[in-house]
Motif scaffolding. Structure first.
Motif, PDB file in Angstrom:
ATOM      1  N   THR A   1       0.844  -1.197   0.000  1.00 43.17           N
ATOM      2  CA  THR A   1       0.000   0.000   0.000  1.00 43.17           C
ATOM      3  C   THR A   1       0.881   1.249   0.000  1.00 43.17           C
ATOM      4  O   THR A   1       0.704   2.150   0.808  1.00 43.17           O
ATOM      5  CB  THR A   1      -0.926   0.005   1.223  1.00 43.17           C
ATOM      6  N   VAL A   2       1.853   1.283  -0.928  1.00 34.34           N
ATOM      7  CA  VAL A   2       2.783   2.406  -1.002  1.00 34.34           C
ATOM      8  C   VAL A   2       2.007   3.720  -1.083  1.00 34.34           C
ATOM      9  O   VAL A   2       1.076   3.848  -1.891  1.00 34.34           O
ATOM     10  CB  VAL A   2       3.723   2.247  -2.220  1.00 34.34           C
ATOM     11  N   PRO A   3       2.306   4.686  -0.244  1.00 33.65           N
ATOM     12  CA  PRO A   3       1.582   5.962  -0.292  1.00 33.65           C
ATOM     13  C   PRO A   3       1.703   6.603  -1.670  1.00 33.65           C
ATOM     14  O   PRO A   3       2.755   6.538  -2.305  1.00 33.65           O
ATOM     15  CB  PRO A   3       2.290   6.806   0.778  1.00 33.65           C
ATOM     16  N   THR A   4       0.622   7.177  -2.133  1.00 32.81           N
ATOM     17  CA  THR A   4       0.619   7.810  -3.447  1.00 32.81           C
ATOM     18  C   THR A   4       0.672   9.316  -3.318  1.00 32.81           C
ATOM     19  O   THR A   4       0.228   9.902  -2.339  1.00 32.81           O
ATOM     20  CB  THR A   4      -0.634   7.410  -4.239  1.00 32.81           C
ATOM     21  N   ARG A   5       1.201   9.959  -4.317  1.00 35.18           N
ATOM     22  CA  ARG A   5       1.211  11.419  -4.361  1.00 35.18           C
ATOM     23  C   ARG A   5      -0.201  11.909  -4.670  1.00 35.18           C
ATOM     24  O   ARG A   5      -1.031  11.154  -5.159  1.00 35.18           O
ATOM     25  CB  ARG A   5       2.183  11.909  -5.432  1.00 35.18           C
ATOM     26  N   PRO A   6      -0.494  13.186  -4.390  1.00 31.30           N
ATOM     27  CA  PRO A   6      -1.839  13.699  -4.679  1.00 31.30           C
ATOM     28  C   PRO A   6      -2.240  13.447  -6.126  1.00 31.30           C
ATOM     29  O   PRO A   6      -1.478  13.743  -7.050  1.00 31.30           O
ATOM     30  CB  PRO A   6      -1.707  15.193  -4.387  1.00 31.30           C
ATOM     31  N   GLY A   7      -3.414  12.876  -6.296  1.00 29.25           N
ATOM     32  CA  GLY A   7      -3.933  12.650  -7.630  1.00 29.25           C
ATOM     33  C   GLY A   7      -3.508  11.346  -8.262  1.00 29.25           C
ATOM     34  O   GLY A   7      -3.914  11.048  -9.382  1.00 29.25           O
ATOM     35  N   GLU A   8      -2.691  10.540  -7.581  1.00 30.97           N
ATOM     36  CA  GLU A   8      -2.309   9.242  -8.116  1.00 30.97           C
ATOM     37  C   GLU A   8      -3.268   8.161  -7.628  1.00 30.97           C
ATOM     38  O   GLU A   8      -3.840   8.262  -6.547  1.00 30.97           O
ATOM     39  CB  GLU A   8      -0.886   8.873  -7.694  1.00 30.97           C
ATOM     40  N   VAL A   9      -3.402   7.110  -8.431  1.00 34.03           N
ATOM     41  CA  VAL A   9      -4.246   5.962  -8.109  1.00 34.03           C
ATOM     42  C   VAL A   9      -3.342   4.750  -7.949  1.00 34.03           C
ATOM     43  O   VAL A   9      -2.360   4.582  -8.686  1.00 34.03           O
ATOM     44  CB  VAL A   9      -5.282   5.727  -9.236  1.00 34.03           C
ATOM     45  N   LEU A  10      -3.656   3.903  -6.993  1.00 34.77           N
ATOM     46  CA  LEU A  10      -2.853   2.721  -6.725  1.00 34.77           C
ATOM     47  C   LEU A  10      -3.327   1.538  -7.557  1.00 34.77           C
ATOM     48  O   LEU A  10      -4.515   1.218  -7.578  1.00 34.77           O
ATOM     49  CB  LEU A  10      -2.919   2.369  -5.237  1.00 34.77           C
ATOM     50  N   LEU A  11      -2.390   0.888  -8.239  1.00 32.29           N
ATOM     51  CA  LEU A  11      -2.655  -0.374  -8.929  1.00 32.29           C
ATOM     52  C   LEU A  11      -2.170  -1.498  -8.031  1.00 32.29           C
ATOM     53  O   LEU A  11      -0.974  -1.642  -7.787  1.00 32.29           O
ATOM     54  CB  LEU A  11      -1.922  -0.414 -10.277  1.00 32.29           C
ATOM     55  N   ALA A  12      -3.098  -2.304  -7.528  1.00 31.80           N
ATOM     56  CA  ALA A  12      -2.745  -3.330  -6.544  1.00 31.80           C
ATOM     57  C   ALA A  12      -2.392  -4.669  -7.181  1.00 31.80           C
ATOM     58  O   ALA A  12      -1.617  -5.437  -6.612  1.00 31.80           O
ATOM     59  CB  ALA A  12      -3.884  -3.518  -5.554  1.00 31.80           C
ATOM     60  N   ALA A  13      -2.969  -4.960  -8.350  1.00 35.88           N
ATOM     61  CA  ALA A  13      -2.741  -6.263  -8.969  1.00 35.88           C
ATOM     62  C   ALA A  13      -2.584  -6.101 -10.472  1.00 35.88           C
ATOM     63  O   ALA A  13      -3.313  -5.316 -11.094  1.00 35.88           O
ATOM     64  CB  ALA A  13      -3.899  -7.212  -8.659  1.00 35.88           C
ATOM     65  N   PRO A  14      -1.650  -6.815 -11.098  1.00 35.22           N
ATOM     66  CA  PRO A  14      -1.414  -6.639 -12.541  1.00 35.22           C
ATOM     67  C   PRO A  14      -2.636  -6.939 -13.394  1.00 35.22           C
ATOM     68  O   PRO A  14      -2.823  -6.329 -14.440  1.00 35.22           O
ATOM     69  CB  PRO A  14      -0.262  -7.611 -12.834  1.00 35.22           C
TER      70      PRO A  14
END
Length: 306
Positions: free
Chosen positions: A8-21
């Motif tokens: 759950t790496v912190p994201t910068r403002p406005g970024e979305v996390l991709l958890a699985a390929p």
């Protein structure tokens, strides 16, 4: 080598996390529609084939968050400039820096009613998005939509003067020794000045969106400007106004440059909006180094009663 960052790496403002390929295509498509700044993935433990697959989609390494982190930049516009988020600055702001000011339903987001009048809606709204607009805003509300949006049957358009957007890549700004930082205690005076000069909406909590500067003469607030929308990497300069008795002294110009200087000090770029009919203000901003940006036709649509 793997990243020391957790999944759950912190994201910068406005970024979305991709958890699985396996979710890559869906997440990237949704992020573009939400005007996210980018997609970030911590690929620690991923198979080499999965890592190569997202690299084929444009993900790149070299992120300061770790060797295993891959990012996809979604800020580039069709002309190659990093301005895509400005096509929908309210949605980009509410999905990033200004998320704490958002009211949401599905993919629709609007500012709290005492903060700002802006609403963010995806570029190509689905039928469900329109239903969420109706539920969130209520009958009679008016919002701006881009030229990609297909309006549902029975949703009327509303005549508007239209507006222009200006970007300040070439504007360095300059500090101003007379400008003072305004606080919530100054809001009554700020609201009064806005009511008399009509630069655009300024609500009781608009001051919370950013830094506002003013100039006083004999203790009286006679000019002000400040920060409003905040798409990732950008800050809008807004509420530029001067008391009629003090116009012609360059106070507005000085405050725009002072606010721009603060934005630049944060490593961001200033932008502005102006009514298309306000040719005087547009001329001033262009003289200061702002450039007009083409972002398509903006239409105003009203939520029907039923």
């Amino acid at each position: 080598m793997t990243s020391t960052a957790p999944p759950t790496v912190p994201t910068r403002p406005g970024e979305v996390l991709l958890a699985a390929p396996a979710d890559a295509d869906r997440v990237v498509t949704a992020a573009r529609n939400r005007y996210a700044a980018g997609v970030v993935a911590d690929t620690s433990g991923w198979a080499d084939g999965d890592r190569r697959r997202i690299e084929d989609l444009g993900f790149r390494g070299g992120d300061v968050r770790g060797a295993a982190v891959r990012t996809l930049d979604l800020t580039l516009a069709d002309d190659g400039t990093p301005t895509r988020l400005l096509d929908n600055p309210a949605l980009a702001s509410l999905n990033g820096e200004h998320a704490r000011f958002a009211e949401r339903r599905g993919e629709i987001a609007r500012y709290l009613p005492d903060v700002s009048v802006w609403t963010g809606i995806p570029a190509a709204p689905t039928p469900q998005d329109w239903e969420d607009v109706r539920a969130l805003l209520g009958p009679g509300a008016v919002l701006g939509v881009g030229d990609e949006a297909v309006l549902p049957t029975g949703w009327p358009t509303v005549e508007g003067a239209g507006g222009v957007q200006l970007t300040g890549e070439a504007v360095a700004g300059a500090p101003d020794g007379e400008a003072i930082e305004l606080t919530p205690d100054d809001v009554p005076e700020m609201t009064d000045l806005v009511a008399r000069t009509k630069p655009g909406p300024f609500l009781p909590r608009t001051i919370e969106l950013g830094r506002y500067l003013g100039i006083r003469r004999d203790g009286r607030l006679v000019a002000m400007a400040g920060e409003r929308l905040h798409p990732p990497g950008w800050t809008e300069i807004s509420a530029v106004c001067t008391d009629e008795a003090f116009r012609g002294q360059g106070l507005g110009r000085r405050l725009v440059l002072a606010v721009a200087h603060g934005i630049r000090e944060r490593g961001e770029t200033p932008l502005m909006h102006a009514a298309a009919t306000n040719t005087g203000a547009i001329g001033l901003y262009r003289h200061l180094g702002f450039r007009l940006r083409e972002r398509g036709t903006l239409r105003f649509v009203q939520v029907p009663d039923a």
